[in-house]
Design an enzyme around this catalytic site. Structure first.
Site, PDB file in Angstrom:
ATOM      1  N   ASP A 177       0.750  -1.070  -0.036  1.00 59.42           N
ATOM      2  CA  ASP A 177      -0.073   0.090   0.125  1.00 59.42           C
ATOM      3  C   ASP A 177       0.758   1.276   0.047  1.00 59.42           C
ATOM      4  O   ASP A 177       1.702   1.408   1.010  1.00 59.42           O
ATOM      5  CB  ASP A 177      -0.912  -0.027   1.212  1.00 59.42           C
ATOM      6  CG  ASP A 177      -1.967   1.099   1.079  1.00 59.42           C
ATOM      7  OD1 ASP A 177      -1.830   1.995   0.626  1.00 59.42           O
ATOM      8  OD2 ASP A 177      -3.157   0.700   1.572  1.00 59.42           O
ATOM      9  N   HIS A 208      -2.561  -0.208  -2.795  1.00 58.91           N
ATOM     10  CA  HIS A 208      -3.936   0.409  -2.218  1.00 58.91           C
ATOM     11  C   HIS A 208      -5.120   0.144  -3.165  1.00 58.91           C
ATOM     12  O   HIS A 208      -4.915   0.425  -4.527  1.00 58.91           O
ATOM     13  CB  HIS A 208      -3.640   1.851  -2.130  1.00 58.91           C
ATOM     14  CG  HIS A 208      -4.629   2.578  -1.354  1.00 58.91           C
ATOM     15  ND1 HIS A 208      -5.029   2.405   0.011  1.00 58.91           N
ATOM     16  CD2 HIS A 208      -5.643   3.510  -1.598  1.00 58.91           C
ATOM     17  CE1 HIS A 208      -5.812   3.194   0.542  1.00 58.91           C
ATOM     18  NE2 HIS A 208      -6.369   3.846  -0.790  1.00 58.91           N
TER      19      HIS A 208
END
Length: 239
Positions: A177, A208
């Site tokens: 992420d 993400h």
């Protein structure tokens, strides 16, 4: 993208607060009354991704409600992750967003939704990105029956509230992420893994928003796995 389920119906809800009224998108299942799931938006507002998420939940037998949490800044935001102009607008809204007001608006949404004749008293929340943080905070500040957090941003800054989680919390964490550094992810896992109410899954190699419908970082395999876990989780706690 559509659920292609003719028995799922789009509807709407108005939520009244001391600060004003705001709208929520609602997807209704074929059979009611049903448990409520509040769908908490990303930084792109109530866009087609959020509406599709609601419709999928409705097809699973839930009254799915997505509140317009940007209403204090700009009501009716609906943008995508496809252009720089949209990203700039989304980031501006995100930086101007008041998290505590957001949780208060979610609480108001839950209270309003539970008054509907087509709803039963069991309620869950599911949030993505900014919504992932808000889902976590809703789990710490309310008595929702179940909360699901997808790649929440900023949770590491609120771990002092982690001990308040007394009901089911499912967390999906992307290991690559770009908005949650490795150190923050490690703090989140360490801060929550000792709570028997919390279930954490990490997804190697995923960026993400790996579960965003048609998103630029969509990962079909991991999204399918995470969503299956969420479906099982809600069925366990809400049905």
């Amino acid at each position: 993208m559509s659920t292609a389920n003719p028995e799922v119906r789009d509807s709407a809800l108005t939520v009244t607060t001391p600060d004003g009224d705001f709208a929520a998108f609602v997807a209704l299942p074929a059979a009611t009354p049903a448990p409520v799931v509040v769908v908490i938006q990303e930084i792109f507002g109530i866009n087609e991704d959020m509406r599709e998420t609601c419709r999928k939940l409705a097809s699973q037998g839930y009254v799915a409600v997505c509140p317009d949490l940007f209403w204090r800044q700009e009501p009716g935001v609906s943008i995508t992750d496809k252009t720089q102009e949209e990203w700039d607008k989304a980031m501006k809204l995100y930086t101007g967003f008041d998290v505590d007001n957001g949780v208060s608006d979610i609480i108001a949404t839950i209270a309003t939704a539970l008054k509907r004749p087509d709803a039963v008293t069991r309620v869950g929340v599911v949030g993505y990105c900014l919504g992932g943080l808000l889902s976590f905070l809703t789990a710490t500040r309310t008595k929702v029956d179940a909360a699901v957090s997808y790649y929440g941003v900023g949770i590491d800054k609120h771990l002092d509230e982690a001990s308040n989680v007394k009901h089911g919390l499912l967390m999906h964490i992307a290991e690559a992420d770009e908005f949650v550094p490795a150190e923050a992810r490690q703090k989140i896992v360490a801060g929550l893994s000792g709570n028997p109410h919390v279930e954490i899954h990490t997804y190697p190699g995923c960026s993400h928003a790996f579960a965003r419908h048609a998103g630029v970082h969509y990962n079909a395999v991991s999204a399918k796995l995470a969503n299956a876990r969420s479906t099982e989780f809600f069925a366990k706690y809400l049905k």
